[in-house]
Design an enzyme around this catalytic site. Sequence first.
Site, PDB file in Angstrom:
ATOM      1  N   SER A  43      -5.501  -2.642   5.521  1.00  0.00           N
ATOM      2  CA  SER A  43      -6.912  -2.240   5.610  1.00  0.00           C
ATOM      3  C   SER A  43      -7.216  -1.332   4.437  1.00  0.00           C
ATOM      4  O   SER A  43      -6.382  -0.486   4.098  1.00  0.00           O
ATOM      5  CB  SER A  43      -7.186  -1.449   6.896  1.00  0.00           C
ATOM      6  OG  SER A  43      -8.478  -0.867   6.864  1.00  0.00           O
ATOM      7  N   GLY A  52       0.827  -1.213   0.000  1.00  0.00           N
ATOM      8  CA  GLY A  52       0.000   0.000   0.000  1.00  0.00           C
ATOM      9  C   GLY A  52       0.854   1.252   0.000  1.00  0.00           C
ATOM     10  O   GLY A  52       2.095   1.189   0.009  1.00  0.00           O
ATOM     11  N   PHE A  53       0.196   2.371   0.020  1.00  0.00           N
ATOM     12  CA  PHE A  53       0.873   3.672   0.029  1.00  0.00           C
ATOM     13  C   PHE A  53       1.812   3.782   1.244  1.00  0.00           C
ATOM     14  O   PHE A  53       3.041   3.889   1.104  1.00  0.00           O
ATOM     15  CB  PHE A  53      -0.213   4.756   0.017  1.00  0.00           C
ATOM     16  CG  PHE A  53       0.216   6.117   0.444  1.00  0.00           C
ATOM     17  CD1 PHE A  53       1.348   6.723  -0.079  1.00  0.00           C
ATOM     18  CD2 PHE A  53      -0.540   6.834   1.377  1.00  0.00           C
ATOM     19  CE1 PHE A  53       1.737   7.996   0.328  1.00  0.00           C
ATOM     20  CE2 PHE A  53      -0.172   8.099   1.779  1.00  0.00           C
ATOM     21  CZ  PHE A  53       0.974   8.681   1.262  1.00  0.00           C
ATOM     22  N   LYS A  90     -13.184  -7.135   8.446  1.00  0.00           N
ATOM     23  CA  LYS A  90     -12.365  -8.333   8.696  1.00  0.00           C
ATOM     24  C   LYS A  90     -10.885  -7.960   8.838  1.00  0.00           C
ATOM     25  O   LYS A  90     -10.183  -8.511   9.691  1.00  0.00           O
ATOM     26  CB  LYS A  90     -12.558  -9.352   7.569  1.00  0.00           C
ATOM     27  CG  LYS A  90     -13.908 -10.073   7.675  1.00  0.00           C
ATOM     28  CD  LYS A  90     -14.203 -10.941   6.475  1.00  0.00           C
ATOM     29  CE  LYS A  90     -13.501 -12.258   6.515  1.00  0.00           C
ATOM     30  NZ  LYS A  90     -13.925 -13.142   5.396  1.00  0.00           N
ATOM     31  N   LYS A 113       2.557 -12.195  19.477  1.00  0.00           N
ATOM     32  CA  LYS A 113       2.585 -12.950  20.749  1.00  0.00           C
ATOM     33  C   LYS A 113       3.459 -14.196  20.598  1.00  0.00           C
ATOM     34  O   LYS A 113       4.321 -14.463  21.436  1.00  0.00           O
ATOM     35  CB  LYS A 113       1.149 -13.335  21.129  1.00  0.00           C
ATOM     36  CG  LYS A 113       1.028 -14.186  22.376  1.00  0.00           C
ATOM     37  CD  LYS A 113      -0.444 -14.309  22.784  1.00  0.00           C
ATOM     38  CE  LYS A 113      -0.647 -15.331  23.887  1.00  0.00           C
ATOM     39  NZ  LYS A 113      -0.924 -16.682  23.366  1.00  0.00           N
ATOM     40  N   GLY A 157      -1.527 -12.229  17.080  1.00  0.00           N
ATOM     41  CA  GLY A 157      -1.152 -13.620  17.367  1.00  0.00           C
ATOM     42  C   GLY A 157       0.284 -13.896  16.949  1.00  0.00           C
ATOM     43  O   GLY A 157       1.033 -14.573  17.676  1.00  0.00           O
ATOM     44  N   TYR A 204     -15.236   1.188   8.891  1.00  0.00           N
ATOM     45  CA  TYR A 204     -13.822   1.515   9.071  1.00  0.00           C
ATOM     46  C   TYR A 204     -13.557   1.953  10.507  1.00  0.00           C
ATOM     47  O   TYR A 204     -12.679   1.428  11.186  1.00  0.00           O
ATOM     48  CB  TYR A 204     -13.470   2.629   8.088  1.00  0.00           C
ATOM     49  CG  TYR A 204     -12.024   3.071   8.058  1.00  0.00           C
ATOM     50  CD1 TYR A 204     -11.010   2.211   7.628  1.00  0.00           C
ATOM     51  CD2 TYR A 204     -11.663   4.369   8.432  1.00  0.00           C
ATOM     52  CE1 TYR A 204      -9.683   2.632   7.570  1.00  0.00           C
ATOM     53  CE2 TYR A 204     -10.349   4.797   8.375  1.00  0.00           C
ATOM     54  CZ  TYR A 204      -9.360   3.924   7.934  1.00  0.00           C
ATOM     55  OH  TYR A 204      -8.054   4.352   7.880  1.00  0.00           O
ATOM     56  N   THR A 235      -2.602  11.780   5.452  1.00  0.00           N
ATOM     57  CA  THR A 235      -1.216  11.770   4.978  1.00  0.00           C
ATOM     58  C   THR A 235      -1.214  11.646   3.455  1.00  0.00           C
ATOM     59  O   THR A 235      -2.104  11.020   2.882  1.00  0.00           O
ATOM     60  CB  THR A 235      -0.474  10.579   5.624  1.00  0.00           C
ATOM     61  OG1 THR A 235      -0.526  10.759   7.039  1.00  0.00           O
ATOM     62  CG2 THR A 235       0.968  10.502   5.183  1.00  0.00           C
ATOM     63  N   VAL A 281      -4.736 -11.128   5.340  1.00  0.00           N
ATOM     64  CA  VAL A 281      -4.452 -11.220   6.785  1.00  0.00           C
ATOM     65  C   VAL A 281      -5.684 -11.557   7.616  1.00  0.00           C
ATOM     66  O   VAL A 281      -5.573 -11.784   8.824  1.00  0.00           O
ATOM     67  CB  VAL A 281      -3.797  -9.930   7.338  1.00  0.00           C
ATOM     68  CG1 VAL A 281      -2.432  -9.707   6.709  1.00  0.00           C
ATOM     69  CG2 VAL A 281      -4.702  -8.722   7.161  1.00  0.00           C
TER      70      VAL A 281
HETATM   71  P1  NAD Z   1      -3.562   1.600   1.108  1.00  0.00           P
HETATM   72  O1  NAD Z   1      -4.886   1.138   0.620  1.00  0.00           O
HETATM   73  O2  NAD Z   1      -2.624   2.190   0.119  1.00  0.00           O
HETATM   74  O3  NAD Z   1      -2.790   0.432   1.854  1.00  0.00           O
HETATM   75  C1  NAD Z   1      -3.430  -0.615   2.553  1.00  0.00           C
HETATM   76  C2  NAD Z   1      -2.839  -1.935   2.076  1.00  0.00           C
HETATM   77  O4  NAD Z   1      -3.435  -3.008   2.814  1.00  0.00           O
HETATM   78  C3  NAD Z   1      -3.121  -2.196   0.596  1.00  0.00           C
HETATM   79  O5  NAD Z   1      -1.916  -2.546  -0.067  1.00  0.00           O
HETATM   80  C4  NAD Z   1      -4.119  -3.354   0.618  1.00  0.00           C
HETATM   81  O6  NAD Z   1      -4.039  -4.166  -0.540  1.00  0.00           O
HETATM   82  C5  NAD Z   1      -3.730  -4.069   1.911  1.00  0.00           C
HETATM   83  N1  NAD Z   1      -4.797  -4.885   2.486  1.00  0.00           N
HETATM   84  C6  NAD Z   1      -6.072  -4.483   2.797  1.00  0.00           C
HETATM   85  N2  NAD Z   1      -6.752  -5.522   3.324  1.00  0.00           N
HETATM   86  C7  NAD Z   1      -5.895  -6.585   3.367  1.00  0.00           C
HETATM   87  C8  NAD Z   1      -6.003  -7.934   3.794  1.00  0.00           C
HETATM   88  N3  NAD Z   1      -7.138  -8.420   4.302  1.00  0.00           N
HETATM   89  N4  NAD Z   1      -4.910  -8.722   3.690  1.00  0.00           N
HETATM   90  C9  NAD Z   1      -3.745  -8.260   3.193  1.00  0.00           C
HETATM   91  N5  NAD Z   1      -3.584  -6.991   2.745  1.00  0.00           N
HETATM   92  C10 NAD Z   1      -4.654  -6.177   2.831  1.00  0.00           C
HETATM   93  O7  NAD Z   1      -3.843   2.630   2.300  1.00  0.00           O
HETATM   94  P2  NAD Z   1      -2.809   3.490   3.170  1.00  0.00           P
HETATM   95  O8  NAD Z   1      -3.200   4.895   3.038  1.00  0.00           O
HETATM   96  O9  NAD Z   1      -1.417   3.080   2.865  1.00  0.00           O
HETATM   97  O10 NAD Z   1      -3.199   3.010   4.633  1.00  0.00           O
HETATM   98  C11 NAD Z   1      -2.389   2.105   5.371  1.00  0.00           C
HETATM   99  C12 NAD Z   1      -2.912   2.009   6.792  1.00  0.00           C
HETATM  100  O11 NAD Z   1      -2.837   3.293   7.409  1.00  0.00           O
HETATM  101  C13 NAD Z   1      -4.369   1.560   6.889  1.00  0.00           C
HETATM  102  O12 NAD Z   1      -4.498   0.689   7.992  1.00  0.00           O
HETATM  103  C14 NAD Z   1      -5.115   2.858   7.129  1.00  0.00           C
HETATM  104  O13 NAD Z   1      -6.272   2.622   7.864  1.00  0.00           O
HETATM  105  C15 NAD Z   1      -4.099   3.668   7.905  1.00  0.00           C
HETATM  106  N6  NAD Z   1      -4.320   5.123   7.759  1.00  0.00           N
HETATM  107  C16 NAD Z   1      -3.938   5.786   6.623  1.00  0.00           C
HETATM  108  C17 NAD Z   1      -4.174   7.163   6.537  1.00  0.00           C
HETATM  109  C18 NAD Z   1      -3.730   7.992   5.348  1.00  0.00           C
HETATM  110  O14 NAD Z   1      -3.904   9.218   5.362  1.00  0.00           O
HETATM  111  N7  NAD Z   1      -3.141   7.423   4.318  1.00  0.00           N
HETATM  112  C19 NAD Z   1      -4.811   7.835   7.583  1.00  0.00           C
HETATM  113  C20 NAD Z   1      -5.215   7.104   8.701  1.00  0.00           C
HETATM  114  C21 NAD Z   1      -4.942   5.759   8.786  1.00  0.00           C
END
Ligand code: NAD
Length: 319
Positions: free
Chosen positions: A75, A10-11, A96, A110, A107, A150, A180, A57
Amino acid sequence: MRILITGAAGFLGSHLTDRLLADGHEVIGLDNFITGSRDNIAHLMGNEKFTFYKHDVSNYIFVQKKVDAVLHLASPASPNPKSPLAYFNLPIQTMKAGALGTHNSLGVAKAHKARFLLASTSEIYGDPLVHPQAENYPGNVDPVGTRAVYDEAKRFAESLTMAYHRQHGVDTRIVRIFNTYGPRMDLEDGRALPNLLKQALLGQALTVYGDGQQTRSFCYVDDLVDGIIRLLMSNEHLPVNIGNPIEMSLFQFAQTINKIVGNKAGITFIPNARSERDPQRRQPDITRAQTILGWEPKVSLEEGLRKTIPYFKQKLGIA
Ligand code: NAD
Ligand code: UDP
Protein backbone atom coordinates in the site's frame (compact mmCIF):
# COMPACT_ATOMS: atom_id res chain seq x y z
CA MET A 1 7.74 -21.62 6.71
CA ARG A 2 7.35 -20.34 3.14
CA ILE A 3 6.00 -16.80 3.49
CA LEU A 4 4.46 -14.54 0.86
CA ILE A 5 5.06 -10.83 1.50
CA THR A 6 3.22 -8.21 -0.53
CA GLY A 7 5.02 -4.87 -0.61
CA ALA A 8 8.34 -6.68 -0.12
CA ALA A 9 10.33 -3.93 -1.89
CA GLY A 10 9.08 -1.28 0.51
CA PHE A 11 10.64 0.07 3.67
CA LEU A 12 8.95 -2.29 6.14
CA GLY A 13 8.48 -5.21 3.72
CA SER A 14 12.20 -5.41 2.98
CA HIS A 15 13.14 -5.37 6.68
CA LEU A 16 10.57 -8.07 7.44
CA THR A 17 11.96 -10.12 4.56
CA ASP A 18 15.50 -9.79 5.94
CA ARG A 19 14.41 -10.89 9.40
CA LEU A 20 12.36 -13.87 8.17
CA LEU A 21 15.21 -15.07 5.94
CA ALA A 22 17.63 -14.69 8.87
CA ASP A 23 15.24 -16.82 10.96
CA GLY A 24 15.50 -19.60 8.34
CA HIS A 25 12.22 -19.06 6.50
CA GLU A 26 11.70 -18.89 2.74
CA VAL A 27 10.19 -15.66 1.34
CA ILE A 28 8.29 -14.96 -1.86
CA GLY A 29 8.11 -11.21 -2.39
CA LEU A 30 5.55 -9.33 -4.51
CA ASP A 31 5.71 -5.64 -5.36
CA ASN A 32 4.82 -3.36 -8.26
CA PHE A 33 7.35 -0.66 -7.15
CA ILE A 34 4.70 2.07 -7.05
CA THR A 35 6.31 3.50 -3.89
CA GLY A 36 9.03 0.91 -3.18
CA SER A 37 12.41 0.36 -4.78
CA ARG A 38 14.50 -2.43 -6.26
CA ASP A 39 17.39 -1.07 -4.18
CA ASN A 40 15.66 -2.29 -1.00
CA ILE A 41 15.87 -5.92 -2.13
CA ALA A 42 18.98 -5.79 -4.36
CA HIS A 43 21.04 -7.48 -1.64
CA LEU A 44 18.67 -10.47 -1.72
CA MET A 45 19.07 -11.28 -5.39
CA GLY A 46 20.84 -14.63 -5.64
CA ASN A 47 19.56 -15.76 -2.24
CA GLU A 48 18.01 -19.15 -3.00
CA LYS A 49 15.46 -18.69 -0.19
CA PHE A 50 14.10 -15.49 -1.77
CA THR A 51 12.06 -15.23 -4.93
CA PHE A 52 10.54 -12.04 -6.23
CA TYR A 53 7.74 -11.26 -8.67
CA LYS A 54 6.77 -7.84 -9.96
CA HIS A 55 3.01 -7.86 -9.55
CA ASP A 56 0.16 -5.49 -8.72
CA VAL A 57 -1.74 -7.13 -5.85
CA SER A 58 -4.95 -5.40 -6.94
CA ASN A 59 -4.98 -8.09 -9.64
CA TYR A 60 -5.47 -11.82 -9.00
CA ILE A 61 -2.48 -13.41 -7.27
CA PHE A 62 -1.51 -16.94 -8.24
CA VAL A 63 1.14 -18.69 -6.15
CA GLN A 64 2.07 -22.19 -7.27
CA LYS A 65 4.23 -23.30 -4.35
CA LYS A 66 2.41 -23.98 -1.08
CA VAL A 67 2.73 -21.00 1.27
CA ASP A 68 2.35 -21.17 5.05
CA ALA A 69 1.79 -17.46 5.69
CA VAL A 70 0.76 -14.35 3.76
CA LEU A 71 1.83 -10.91 5.04
CA HIS A 72 -0.04 -8.12 3.25
CA LEU A 73 1.91 -4.87 3.38
CA ALA A 74 1.41 -3.53 -0.14
CA SER A 75 0.00 0.00 0.00
CA PRO A 76 1.22 3.54 -0.51
CA ALA A 77 1.83 4.90 3.01
CA SER A 78 3.05 8.51 2.92
CA PRO A 79 0.61 11.26 3.90
CA ASN A 80 2.54 14.19 2.36
CA PRO A 81 0.43 15.78 -0.41
CA LYS A 82 3.58 17.33 -1.94
CA SER A 83 5.12 13.93 -2.58
CA PRO A 84 4.20 12.03 -5.76
CA LEU A 85 4.52 8.88 -3.63
CA ALA A 86 1.81 10.00 -1.21
CA TYR A 87 -1.56 8.31 -1.00
CA PHE A 88 -3.19 11.70 -1.63
CA ASN A 89 -1.67 11.57 -5.09
CA LEU A 90 -2.36 7.86 -5.62
CA PRO A 91 -5.92 7.78 -4.25
CA ILE A 92 -7.41 5.04 -6.40
CA GLN A 93 -4.27 2.86 -6.26
CA THR A 94 -4.34 3.21 -2.47
CA MET A 95 -7.98 2.17 -2.19
CA LYS A 96 -7.41 -0.74 -4.57
CA ALA A 97 -4.35 -1.98 -2.62
CA GLY A 98 -6.36 -1.85 0.62
CA ALA A 99 -9.55 -3.34 -0.80
CA LEU A 100 -8.78 -5.55 -3.83
CA GLY A 101 -5.20 -6.25 -2.68
CA THR A 102 -6.42 -7.39 0.73
CA HIS A 103 -9.15 -9.51 -0.90
CA ASN A 104 -6.65 -11.21 -3.23
CA SER A 105 -4.11 -11.75 -0.43
CA LEU A 106 -6.80 -13.24 1.81
CA GLY A 107 -7.80 -15.45 -1.10
CA VAL A 108 -4.25 -16.83 -1.29
CA ALA A 109 -4.24 -17.48 2.47
CA LYS A 110 -7.60 -19.27 2.26
CA ALA A 111 -6.57 -21.41 -0.72
CA HIS A 112 -3.27 -22.40 0.92
CA LYS A 113 -4.73 -22.76 4.43
CA ALA A 114 -2.04 -20.27 5.43
CA ARG A 115 -1.82 -17.73 8.22
CA PHE A 116 -2.60 -14.18 7.15
CA LEU A 117 -1.29 -10.92 8.59
CA LEU A 118 -2.63 -7.51 7.61
CA ALA A 119 -0.41 -4.44 7.99
CA SER A 120 -2.97 -1.95 9.27
CA THR A 121 -2.23 1.45 10.71
CA SER A 122 -2.79 3.92 13.52
CA GLU A 123 -4.56 5.97 10.83
CA ILE A 124 -7.65 3.84 11.35
CA TYR A 125 -8.08 5.91 14.56
CA GLY A 126 -8.16 9.07 12.38
CA ASP A 127 -7.84 12.27 14.40
CA PRO A 128 -8.44 10.49 17.71
CA LEU A 129 -10.76 11.81 20.39
CA VAL A 130 -9.33 9.48 23.05
CA HIS A 131 -5.74 9.36 24.13
CA PRO A 132 -3.68 7.18 24.08
CA GLN A 133 -5.31 4.96 21.49
CA ALA A 134 -6.21 1.43 22.59
CA GLU A 135 -7.46 -1.18 20.14
CA ASN A 136 -11.07 -0.89 21.35
CA TYR A 137 -11.26 2.79 20.27
CA PRO A 138 -13.23 2.77 17.00
CA GLY A 139 -11.68 5.95 15.63
CA ASN A 140 -12.64 9.31 14.22
CA VAL A 141 -12.37 9.25 10.43
CA ASP A 142 -14.15 11.47 7.92
CA PRO A 143 -15.02 9.12 5.05
CA VAL A 144 -14.74 11.90 2.46
CA GLY A 145 -11.72 13.68 3.99
CA THR A 146 -8.46 13.79 2.06
CA ARG A 147 -6.85 11.10 4.22
CA ALA A 148 -9.85 8.81 3.78
CA VAL A 149 -8.45 6.96 0.76
CA TYR A 150 -5.88 5.46 3.08
CA ASP A 151 -7.79 5.34 6.36
CA GLU A 152 -10.99 3.87 4.97
CA ALA A 153 -9.12 1.38 2.76
CA LYS A 154 -7.32 0.10 5.86
CA ARG A 155 -10.55 0.05 7.88
CA PHE A 156 -12.21 -1.95 5.09
CA ALA A 157 -9.14 -4.23 5.00
CA GLU A 158 -9.49 -4.91 8.73
CA SER A 159 -13.22 -5.68 8.33
CA LEU A 160 -12.55 -7.99 5.40
CA THR A 161 -9.81 -9.76 7.34
CA MET A 162 -12.21 -10.40 10.24
CA ALA A 163 -14.89 -11.53 7.77
CA TYR A 164 -12.50 -14.13 6.31
CA HIS A 165 -11.62 -15.22 9.81
CA ARG A 166 -15.23 -15.48 10.96
CA GLN A 167 -16.80 -16.89 7.78
CA HIS A 168 -13.98 -19.03 6.36
CA GLY A 169 -11.91 -19.69 9.48
CA VAL A 170 -8.78 -18.14 7.96
CA ASP A 171 -6.06 -17.86 10.63
CA THR A 172 -5.70 -14.07 10.54
CA ARG A 173 -3.73 -11.38 12.39
CA ILE A 174 -4.04 -7.58 12.25
CA VAL A 175 -1.19 -5.29 13.28
CA ARG A 176 -1.91 -1.58 13.71
CA ILE A 177 1.43 0.03 12.98
CA PHE A 178 2.27 3.43 14.46
CA ASN A 179 4.91 5.79 12.99
CA THR A 180 8.03 3.75 12.27
CA TYR A 181 11.41 4.86 10.93
CA GLY A 182 14.79 3.49 9.96
CA PRO A 183 17.11 2.81 7.02
CA ARG A 184 15.42 2.33 3.59
CA MET A 185 12.72 4.90 4.22
CA ASP A 186 12.32 6.83 1.00
CA LEU A 187 14.07 10.17 1.54
CA GLU A 188 11.57 11.91 -0.72
CA ASP A 189 8.32 10.46 0.58
CA GLY A 190 7.62 13.48 2.76
CA ARG A 191 7.10 11.78 6.10
CA ALA A 192 8.39 13.65 9.13
CA LEU A 193 11.55 11.67 9.79
CA PRO A 194 12.96 11.60 6.23
CA ASN A 195 12.14 15.29 5.74
CA LEU A 196 13.67 16.46 9.00
CA LEU A 197 16.69 14.15 9.09
CA LYS A 198 17.56 15.00 5.49
CA GLN A 199 17.30 18.72 6.26
CA ALA A 200 19.48 18.34 9.37
CA LEU A 201 22.19 16.40 7.50
CA LEU A 202 22.22 19.08 4.79
CA GLY A 203 22.61 21.81 7.43
CA GLN A 204 19.19 23.31 6.69
CA ALA A 205 16.53 24.57 9.10
CA LEU A 206 13.99 21.85 9.92
CA THR A 207 10.48 22.49 8.58
CA VAL A 208 8.02 21.89 11.40
CA TYR A 209 4.41 22.21 10.28
CA GLY A 210 2.05 24.46 12.21
CA ASP A 211 3.09 25.26 15.77
CA GLY A 212 4.86 21.90 16.18
CA GLN A 213 2.69 20.98 19.17
CA GLN A 214 1.08 18.01 17.37
CA THR A 215 2.46 14.77 18.80
CA ARG A 216 3.68 11.43 17.50
CA SER A 217 5.71 8.57 18.86
CA PHE A 218 8.42 7.05 16.70
CA CYS A 219 9.31 3.35 16.64
CA TYR A 220 12.60 2.02 15.28
CA VAL A 221 12.08 -0.52 12.50
CA ASP A 222 13.81 -3.46 14.24
CA ASP A 223 11.41 -3.14 17.19
CA LEU A 224 8.43 -3.06 14.86
CA VAL A 225 9.60 -6.12 12.91
CA ASP A 226 10.07 -8.00 16.17
CA GLY A 227 6.49 -7.12 17.23
CA ILE A 228 5.06 -8.22 13.87
CA ILE A 229 6.87 -11.56 14.02
CA ARG A 230 5.68 -12.18 17.57
CA LEU A 231 2.12 -11.44 16.43
CA LEU A 232 2.47 -13.76 13.43
CA MET A 233 3.63 -16.57 15.71
CA SER A 234 0.83 -15.90 18.25
CA ASN A 235 -2.80 -17.00 18.11
CA GLU A 236 -4.25 -13.50 18.39
CA HIS A 237 -6.91 -12.59 15.83
CA LEU A 238 -8.02 -9.18 17.07
CA PRO A 239 -5.96 -6.07 16.19
CA VAL A 240 -2.78 -5.33 18.12
CA ASN A 241 -1.08 -1.91 18.25
CA ILE A 242 2.66 -1.99 17.63
CA GLY A 243 4.49 1.28 18.12
CA ASN A 244 6.63 3.22 20.52
CA PRO A 245 4.58 4.73 23.37
CA ILE A 246 7.01 7.59 24.04
CA GLU A 247 4.99 10.57 22.84
CA MET A 248 6.62 13.85 21.87
CA SER A 249 5.71 17.01 20.04
CA LEU A 250 7.06 17.53 16.53
CA PHE A 251 9.00 20.48 17.95
CA GLN A 252 10.75 18.20 20.47
CA PHE A 253 11.34 15.62 17.77
CA ALA A 254 12.98 18.23 15.50
CA GLN A 255 15.13 19.47 18.41
CA THR A 256 16.34 15.92 19.10
CA ILE A 257 17.28 15.44 15.44
CA ASN A 258 19.22 18.71 15.39
CA LYS A 259 21.02 17.76 18.59
CA ILE A 260 22.06 14.27 17.38
CA VAL A 261 23.18 15.55 13.97
CA GLY A 262 24.81 18.70 15.40
CA ASN A 263 22.79 20.91 13.06
CA LYS A 264 23.00 24.60 13.97
CA ALA A 265 20.43 25.83 11.42
CA GLY A 266 17.52 25.49 13.87
CA ILE A 267 13.84 25.05 13.16
CA THR A 268 11.44 26.95 10.95
CA PHE A 269 7.69 26.79 11.50
CA ILE A 270 5.76 26.68 8.25
CA PRO A 271 2.04 26.39 7.49
CA ASN A 272 0.87 22.80 7.48
CA ALA A 273 0.92 21.62 3.89
CA ARG A 274 -1.66 19.01 4.82
CA SER A 275 -5.36 19.07 5.34
CA GLU A 276 -7.03 20.20 8.53
CA ARG A 277 -7.17 16.52 9.45
CA ASP A 278 -3.46 16.15 10.41
CA PRO A 279 -4.01 14.17 13.63
CA GLN A 280 -3.11 16.38 16.58
CA ARG A 281 -2.16 13.68 19.06
CA ARG A 282 -1.08 10.11 18.55
CA GLN A 283 0.29 7.61 21.02
CA PRO A 284 -0.23 3.86 21.06
CA ASP A 285 -1.56 2.09 24.09
CA ILE A 286 0.60 -1.06 23.85
CA THR A 287 -0.91 -2.95 26.80
CA ARG A 288 -2.22 -5.70 24.51
CA ALA A 289 1.16 -6.16 22.81
CA GLN A 290 2.85 -6.27 26.22
CA THR A 291 0.46 -8.80 27.71
CA ILE A 292 -0.30 -11.02 24.69
CA LEU A 293 3.06 -10.89 22.89
CA GLY A 294 5.46 -9.96 25.69
CA TRP A 295 6.60 -7.16 23.37
CA GLU A 296 7.73 -3.62 23.96
CA PRO A 297 10.19 -1.43 22.06
CA LYS A 298 13.83 -1.48 23.13
CA VAL A 299 15.54 1.07 20.87
CA SER A 300 15.60 4.68 22.10
CA LEU A 301 15.04 7.55 19.66
CA GLU A 302 18.68 8.64 19.98
CA GLU A 303 19.94 5.12 19.23
CA GLY A 304 17.49 4.64 16.36
CA LEU A 305 18.52 7.95 14.79
CA ARG A 306 22.19 6.97 15.02
CA LYS A 307 21.39 3.67 13.28
CA THR A 308 19.45 5.50 10.54
CA ILE A 309 21.90 8.32 9.80
CA PRO A 310 24.50 6.26 7.81
CA TYR A 311 21.81 5.21 5.30
CA PHE A 312 20.63 8.79 4.86
CA LYS A 313 24.21 10.02 4.41
CA GLN A 314 24.87 7.37 1.79
CA LYS A 315 21.72 8.35 -0.13
CA LEU A 316 22.63 12.04 0.12
CA GLY A 317 26.20 11.34 -0.98
CA ILE A 318 27.76 12.92 2.09
CA ALA A 319 30.56 11.46 4.22
P1 NAD B 1 6.43 1.65 1.46
O1 NAD B 1 5.80 2.57 0.48
O2 NAD B 1 7.91 1.74 1.63
O3 NAD B 1 6.08 0.14 1.14
C1 NAD B 1 4.87 -0.27 0.52
C2 NAD B 1 5.23 -1.20 -0.63
O4 NAD B 1 4.02 -1.68 -1.24
C3 NAD B 1 6.03 -0.48 -1.73
O5 NAD B 1 7.18 -1.25 -2.05
C4 NAD B 1 5.04 -0.40 -2.89
O6 NAD B 1 5.69 -0.39 -4.15
C5 NAD B 1 4.18 -1.64 -2.65
N1 NAD B 1 2.85 -1.57 -3.26
C6 NAD B 1 1.92 -0.57 -3.11
N2 NAD B 1 0.81 -0.88 -3.82
C7 NAD B 1 1.04 -2.08 -4.42
C8 NAD B 1 0.29 -2.92 -5.28
N3 NAD B 1 -0.94 -2.59 -5.69
N4 NAD B 1 0.85 -4.09 -5.68
C9 NAD B 1 2.09 -4.45 -5.28
N5 NAD B 1 2.86 -3.69 -4.48
C10 NAD B 1 2.34 -2.52 -4.06
O7 NAD B 1 5.69 1.88 2.86
P2 NAD B 1 5.98 1.22 4.29
O8 NAD B 1 6.21 2.32 5.23
O9 NAD B 1 6.98 0.14 4.16
O10 NAD B 1 4.55 0.60 4.61
C11 NAD B 1 4.30 -0.80 4.50
C12 NAD B 1 2.93 -1.10 5.07
O11 NAD B 1 2.89 -0.73 6.45
C13 NAD B 1 1.79 -0.34 4.38
O12 NAD B 1 0.68 -1.20 4.26
C14 NAD B 1 1.50 0.79 5.35
O13 NAD B 1 0.16 1.17 5.27
C15 NAD B 1 1.83 0.16 6.69
N6 NAD B 1 2.20 1.16 7.71
C16 NAD B 1 3.43 1.75 7.71
C17 NAD B 1 3.73 2.70 8.70
C18 NAD B 1 5.09 3.35 8.82
O14 NAD B 1 5.31 4.13 9.75
N7 NAD B 1 6.04 3.08 7.96
C19 NAD B 1 2.76 3.06 9.64
C20 NAD B 1 1.50 2.46 9.56
C21 NAD B 1 1.24 1.50 8.61
N1 UDP C 1 5.66 17.09 9.79
C1 UDP C 1 6.39 18.24 10.00
N2 UDP C 1 7.37 18.59 9.10
C2 UDP C 1 7.67 17.83 8.00
C3 UDP C 1 6.91 16.63 7.79
C4 UDP C 1 5.91 16.29 8.71
O1 UDP C 1 6.18 18.98 10.99
O2 UDP C 1 8.57 18.20 7.23
C5 UDP C 1 4.63 16.71 10.78
C6 UDP C 1 3.25 16.40 10.19
O3 UDP C 1 2.47 17.59 10.09
C7 UDP C 1 2.67 15.43 11.21
C8 UDP C 1 3.90 14.71 11.79
O4 UDP C 1 5.04 15.48 11.35
O5 UDP C 1 2.03 16.15 12.26
C9 UDP C 1 4.09 13.26 11.34
O6 UDP C 1 4.00 13.22 9.93
P1 UDP C 1 4.31 11.91 9.06
O7 UDP C 1 4.33 12.35 7.64
O8 UDP C 1 5.56 11.27 9.51
O9 UDP C 1 3.12 10.90 9.27
P2 UDP C 1 1.67 10.93 9.98
O10 UDP C 1 1.95 10.62 11.40
O11 UDP C 1 1.03 12.28 9.81
O12 UDP C 1 0.93 9.85 9.29
